[in-house]
Design a protein around this motif. Structure first.
Motif, PDB file in Angstrom:
ATOM      1  N   VAL A   1     -14.233  -6.972   1.288  1.00  0.00           N
ATOM      2  CA  VAL A   1     -13.775  -7.976  -0.447  1.00  0.00           C
ATOM      3  C   VAL A   1     -14.156  -9.253  -0.254  1.00  0.00           C
ATOM      4  CG1 VAL A   1     -12.700  -8.819  -1.973  1.00  0.00           C
ATOM      5  CG2 VAL A   1     -13.102  -6.009  -0.851  1.00  0.00           C
TER       6      VAL A   1
ATOM      7  N   LEU B   1      -9.455  -7.835  -5.731  1.00  0.00           N
ATOM      8  CA  LEU B   1      -8.415  -7.411  -5.494  1.00  0.00           C
ATOM      9  C   LEU B   1      -9.100  -6.507  -3.549  1.00  0.00           C
ATOM     10  CD1 LEU B   1      -7.354  -5.062  -8.354  1.00  0.00           C
ATOM     11  CD2 LEU B   1      -6.482  -7.303  -7.240  1.00  0.00           C
TER      12      LEU B   1
ATOM     13  N   ASP C   1      -8.422  -4.501  -2.183  1.00  0.00           N
ATOM     14  CA  ASP C   1      -9.189  -2.824  -1.784  1.00  0.00           C
ATOM     15  C   ASP C   1      -9.825  -2.458  -3.489  1.00  0.00           C
ATOM     16  OD1 ASP C   1      -7.540  -2.298  -4.060  1.00  0.00           O
ATOM     17  OD2 ASP C   1      -6.075  -1.062  -4.238  1.00  0.00           O
ATOM     18  N   MET C   2     -10.704  -3.216  -3.431  1.00  0.00           N
ATOM     19  CA  MET C   2     -12.345  -2.596  -4.567  1.00  0.00           C
ATOM     20  C   MET C   2     -13.151  -3.413  -3.227  1.00  0.00           C
ATOM     21  SD  MET C   2     -10.953  -3.829  -8.199  1.00  0.00           S
ATOM     22  CE  MET C   2     -12.262  -2.817  -8.818  1.00  0.00           C
TER      23      MET C   2
ATOM     24  N   SER D   1       0.726  -1.271  -0.073  1.00  0.00           N
ATOM     25  CA  SER D   1       0.014  -0.324  -0.116  1.00  0.00           C
ATOM     26  C   SER D   1       0.953   1.279  -0.157  1.00  0.00           C
ATOM     27  CB  SER D   1      -0.992   0.445   1.514  1.00  0.00           C
ATOM     28  OG  SER D   1      -1.694  -1.344   1.425  1.00  0.00           O
TER      29      SER D   1
ATOM     30  N   ASN E   1     -11.674  -5.194 -12.837  1.00  0.00           N
ATOM     31  CA  ASN E   1     -11.386  -6.458 -11.875  1.00  0.00           C
ATOM     32  C   ASN E   1     -13.370  -7.128 -10.988  1.00  0.00           C
ATOM     33  OD1 ASN E   1      -8.850  -7.177 -12.133  1.00  0.00           O
ATOM     34  ND2 ASN E   1      -8.763  -5.309 -11.682  1.00  0.00           N
TER      35      ASN E   1
ATOM     36  N   ASP F   1     -10.669   1.138  -6.980  1.00  0.00           N
ATOM     37  CA  ASP F   1     -10.060   0.856  -6.276  1.00  0.00           C
ATOM     38  C   ASP F   1      -9.429   2.442  -5.383  1.00  0.00           C
ATOM     39  OD1 ASP F   1      -8.305   1.865  -8.052  1.00  0.00           O
ATOM     40  OD2 ASP F   1      -6.745   0.463  -7.566  1.00  0.00           O
ATOM     41  N   TYR F   2      -8.783   1.818  -4.312  1.00  0.00           N
ATOM     42  CA  TYR F   2      -8.488   2.818  -4.238  1.00  0.00           C
ATOM     43  C   TYR F   2      -6.691   2.936  -2.837  1.00  0.00           C
ATOM     44  CZ  TYR F   2     -13.752   3.670  -3.501  1.00  0.00           C
ATOM     45  OH  TYR F   2     -14.883   3.653  -3.670  1.00  0.00           O
ATOM     46  N   ASP F   3      -6.136   3.673  -3.573  1.00  0.00           N
ATOM     47  CA  ASP F   3      -4.627   3.637  -3.934  1.00  0.00           C
ATOM     48  C   ASP F   3      -4.395   4.841  -2.713  1.00  0.00           C
ATOM     49  OD1 ASP F   3      -4.398   1.250  -5.840  1.00  0.00           O
ATOM     50  OD2 ASP F   3      -4.245   2.862  -7.124  1.00  0.00           O
TER      51      ASP F   3
ATOM     52  N   LYS G   1      -3.933   0.058   3.395  1.00  0.00           N
ATOM     53  CA  LYS G   1      -5.017   0.377   2.301  1.00  0.00           C
ATOM     54  C   LYS G   1      -5.977  -0.720   3.015  1.00  0.00           C
ATOM     55  CE  LYS G   1      -4.308  -0.432  -1.944  1.00  0.00           C
ATOM     56  NZ  LYS G   1      -4.312  -0.109  -3.330  1.00  0.00           N
TER      57      LYS G   1
ATOM     58  N   TRP H   1     -13.775   0.880   6.036  1.00  0.00           N
ATOM     59  CA  TRP H   1     -15.030   1.013   4.762  1.00  0.00           C
ATOM     60  C   TRP H   1     -15.842   0.612   5.703  1.00  0.00           C
ATOM     61  CZ3 TRP H   1     -15.401   3.081   0.106  1.00  0.00           C
ATOM     62  CH2 TRP H   1     -16.602   2.240  -0.309  1.00  0.00           C
TER      63      TRP H   1
END
Length: 188
Positions: A36, A102, A104-105, A14, A137, A180-182, A22, A27
Motif C-alpha cells: 500500500v 487502508l 489492508d487494500m 486485525s 476506498n 480488502d482482506y479481513d 494482517k 502480499w
C-alpha cells in the motif's frame, strides 16, 4: 494541481484475521502494508503519513527504508476515527487535501490513485471511487472538511461525510477499490 497528502491507516488489531497482524501478511513478496505504501509513493501524494497503533514497531519495521512519516495512535482500540483524526492532524498546512488509504487494500495501485488525484479540484473536494456503482476506498477529503473529520468518533471512519452532498464519485476500471482482506482465507 492540488497538493494531496496520503494517510495510510495501519493501526487496527486485525481481530478478524486471527492471531496474526494482517498488515504484515505476505502480499506478492512483501508485507501487505508495504505494498500500500509503495503504491502511494509511486504517485504525487506527498507526504505519505502512516498511522500506527497495534504492533506499531512491527508495522514500522515492515516499512523500513521508505520515505514515510509515522504517527502513532495510542487509542487504536477505540476505532478507526481516532486514526483518521491523528492522520489529519499530521497533514502539513501546504496540502489542500488528504487521501485516506487502508493498509489492508494492497490491490489499489498507483494508477488507481492517480485517477482519483486527477479528480481533485481544490480544498473543498470529496472524492470517492466506485466500481459498478459500489463505493470503495481510498477516498480524498479536502482541507475544508478536516474539521468534520476531527469530530469523528468510534469505528465509523468518514462514512457520514462521504454520504453528504458534493461528493464526487469516480468510476474505476477495477474492483481493487472494493477489495480488502479481513481473513487469511480471503488472501489470494
Amino acid at each position: 494541481m492540488s497538493q494531496v497528502a496520503a494517510i495510510i491507516l495501519a493501526a487496527g488489531t486485525s481481530s478478524r484475521f486471527g492471531a496474526a497482524n494482517k498488515l504484515l501478511a505476505g502480499w506478492r513478496g512483501q508485507p501487505m502494508v508495504r505494498a500500500v505504501a509503495g503504491a502511494a509513493m509511486a504517485t504525487e501524494l506527498d507526504p505519505v503519513i502512516v498511522v500506527t497503533g497495534h504492533e506499531s514497531g512491527q508495522v514500522e519495521a515492515a516499512l523500513a527504508g521508505l520515505d514515510v512519516r509515522f504517527v502513532h495512535n495510542p487509542d487504536y482500540s477505540q476505532g478507526q476515527a481516532g486514526s483518521v483524526k491523528r492522520g489529519i492532524s499530521a497533514v502539513p498546512q501546504w496540502c489542500d487535501a488528504a487521501m485516506i488509504l487502508l493498509g489492508d487494500m494492497p490491490r489499489v495501485c498507483a494508477g488507481d490513485i492517480n485517477m482519483l488525484l486527477d479528480a481533485v479540484e481544490d480544498e473543498h473536494s470529496i472524492i470517492v471511487p466506485t466500481f459498478n456503482g459500489q463505493r470503495g476506498n481510498p477516498v480524498v477529503i479536502g482541507r475544508a472538511h478536516f474539521g468534520a473529520l476531527q469530530a469523528l468518533s468510534g469505528d465509523t471512519g468518514a462514512r457520514g461525510l462521504l454520504a453528504g452532498s458534493g461528493v464526487r464519485q469516480v468510476e474505476m476500471e477495477t474492483d481493487a477499490v472494493l477489495a480488502d482482506y479481513d481473513t487469511p482465507e480471503a488472501l489470494p
